[in-house]
Design a protein around this motif. Structure first.
Motif, PDB file in Angstrom:
ATOM      1  N   GLY A 149       0.795  -1.229   0.000  1.00 41.24           N
ATOM      2  CA  GLY A 149       0.000   0.000   0.000  1.00 41.24           C
ATOM      3  C   GLY A 149       0.818   1.265   0.000  1.00 41.24           C
ATOM      4  O   GLY A 149       0.308   2.335  -0.345  1.00 41.24           O
ATOM      5  N   LEU A 150       2.099   1.162   0.393  1.00 46.21           N
ATOM      6  CA  LEU A 150       2.977   2.334   0.338  1.00 46.21           C
ATOM      7  C   LEU A 150       4.159   2.112  -0.584  1.00 46.21           C
ATOM      8  O   LEU A 150       4.552   3.026  -1.306  1.00 46.21           O
ATOM      9  N   CYS A 151       4.724   0.897  -0.589  1.00 44.74           N
ATOM     10  CA  CYS A 151       5.945   0.656  -1.372  1.00 44.74           C
ATOM     11  C   CYS A 151       5.731  -0.299  -2.535  1.00 44.74           C
ATOM     12  O   CYS A 151       6.682  -0.944  -2.991  1.00 44.74           O
ATOM     13  N   ASP A 152       4.503  -0.400  -3.016  1.00 41.51           N
ATOM     14  CA  ASP A 152       4.256  -0.918  -4.364  1.00 41.51           C
ATOM     15  C   ASP A 152       3.156  -0.088  -5.007  1.00 41.51           C
ATOM     16  O   ASP A 152       2.244  -0.599  -5.635  1.00 41.51           O
ATOM     17  N   SER A 153       3.267   1.201  -4.824  1.00 43.40           N
ATOM     18  CA  SER A 153       2.323   2.150  -5.403  1.00 43.40           C
ATOM     19  C   SER A 153       2.990   2.893  -6.557  1.00 43.40           C
ATOM     20  O   SER A 153       4.171   3.218  -6.466  1.00 43.40           O
ATOM     21  N   PHE A 154       2.222   3.147  -7.623  1.00 46.32           N
ATOM     22  CA  PHE A 154       2.654   4.083  -8.658  1.00 46.32           C
ATOM     23  C   PHE A 154       4.032   3.718  -9.207  1.00 46.32           C
ATOM     24  O   PHE A 154       5.009   4.446  -9.070  1.00 46.32           O
ATOM     25  N   ARG A 155       4.104   2.557  -9.833  1.00 44.19           N
ATOM     26  CA  ARG A 155       5.389   1.993 -10.222  1.00 44.19           C
ATOM     27  C   ARG A 155       6.192   2.872 -11.172  1.00 44.19           C
ATOM     28  O   ARG A 155       7.414   2.752 -11.249  1.00 44.19           O
ATOM     29  N   ASN A 156       5.549   3.761 -11.887  1.00 37.23           N
ATOM     30  CA  ASN A 156       6.265   4.615 -12.840  1.00 37.23           C
ATOM     31  C   ASN A 156       6.708   5.953 -12.243  1.00 37.23           C
ATOM     32  O   ASN A 156       7.333   6.754 -12.931  1.00 37.23           O
ATOM     33  N   CYS A 157       6.394   6.183 -10.976  1.00 36.00           N
ATOM     34  CA  CYS A 157       6.682   7.492 -10.375  1.00 36.00           C
ATOM     35  C   CYS A 157       7.930   7.389  -9.498  1.00 36.00           C
ATOM     36  O   CYS A 157       7.852   7.123  -8.298  1.00 36.00           O
ATOM     37  N   THR A 158       9.077   7.615 -10.081  1.00 37.98           N
ATOM     38  CA  THR A 158      10.332   7.414  -9.359  1.00 37.98           C
ATOM     39  C   THR A 158      10.530   8.411  -8.219  1.00 37.98           C
ATOM     40  O   THR A 158      11.148   8.071  -7.206  1.00 37.98           O
ATOM     41  N   GLU A 159      10.020   9.617  -8.342  1.00 34.76           N
ATOM     42  CA  GLU A 159      10.158  10.589  -7.252  1.00 34.76           C
ATOM     43  C   GLU A 159       9.385  10.121  -6.023  1.00 34.76           C
ATOM     44  O   GLU A 159       9.818  10.323  -4.889  1.00 34.76           O
ATOM     45  N   TYR A 160       8.255   9.476  -6.260  1.00 37.21           N
ATOM     46  CA  TYR A 160       7.492   8.891  -5.158  1.00 37.21           C
ATOM     47  C   TYR A 160       8.325   7.810  -4.456  1.00 37.21           C
ATOM     48  O   TYR A 160       8.386   7.751  -3.232  1.00 37.21           O
TER      49      TYR A 160
END
Length: 217
Positions: free
Chosen positions: A88-99
């Motif tokens: 829920g926090l560290c497999d979110s938005f796989r293309n957003c490297t800044e995240y």
């Protein structure tokens, strides 16, 4: 009274709503006022973002717009806490490297699926988040992550190399829980918590509670 914005969504297999309700109870029992949302557009609500002392996110995979990501990243950088667990926090938005830069890690695999038995080793027993918690056994997904070497690791696990024919990872030690800073904000992550039922396990519940409180300052 501390205030928390709690965002849930993404892949249903992680029971995002049920897990978030479990975390909500933890926070409300700790004196927090909470707001739940199933929309990432909440990150664009300037008034809501300014209201929150803590953002708790449970959104696996999914997609985030540039505007949503920028608002979240800047809000945390300005001093709002961020906390979450598992995908829920560290497999979110796989293309957003800044995240990923902000959270400190990104899931890449869980060899053996959700039936792996392993040990969670407490590396910082003196830290207030981990005080009084001893090493414990757990059966669930064992997360293999790409991790920022700058995080403050609180607990870790070791891979046996017995699963899925990936014997070359035998002996790899992987963080399970960490703290980090993002500008003026605090970020807490716990790799455990595959389902809502896991968040009822005393050690996991205690670590999550203390981590969320730490992130909220």
């Amino acid at each position: 009274m501390k205030k928390a914005l709690m965002i849930y969504g993404g892949w249903k297999g992680h029971e995002p709503k049920e897990c978030t309700l479990a975390a909500q109870k933890i926070l409300e029992d700790s004196g927090f006022e909470t707001v739940l949302s199933d929309s990432l557009n909440s990150y664009l609500d300037n008034e809501l973002m300014a209201w929150a002392d803590l953002i708790v996110q449970c959104t696996t995979m999914a997609e985030i717009t540039d505007e949503q990501a920028e608002s979240l990243i800047q809000t945390v950088k300005s001093g709002t806490g961020l906390a979450g667990w598992h995908g829920g926090l560290c497999d979110s938005f796989r293309n957003c490297t800044e995240y990923h830069f902000m959270t400190g890690g990104q899931w890449v695999s869980h060899p053996g699926g959700d039936k792996v038995s392993y040990t969670v080793n407490i590396t910082k027993p003196q830290d207030p988040v981990m005080a009084g918690i001893e090493n414990f056994s757990h059966t669930s997904e064992q997360y293999y992550l790409h991790v920022d070497p700058g995080v403050d690791v609180l607990a870790e696990t070791e891979f046996s190399g017995e699963h899925d024919g990936i014997d070359w990872i035998k002996g790899v030690v992987m963080p399970v829980a960490w703290k980090k800073r993002w500008g003026s904000g605090r970020v807490f992550y716990l790799a455990l918590g595959h389902t809502a039922k896991e968040l009822e396990i005393p050690q996991i519940q205690t670590i999550l509670k203390r981590g969320m409180l730490w992130a909220s300052k």
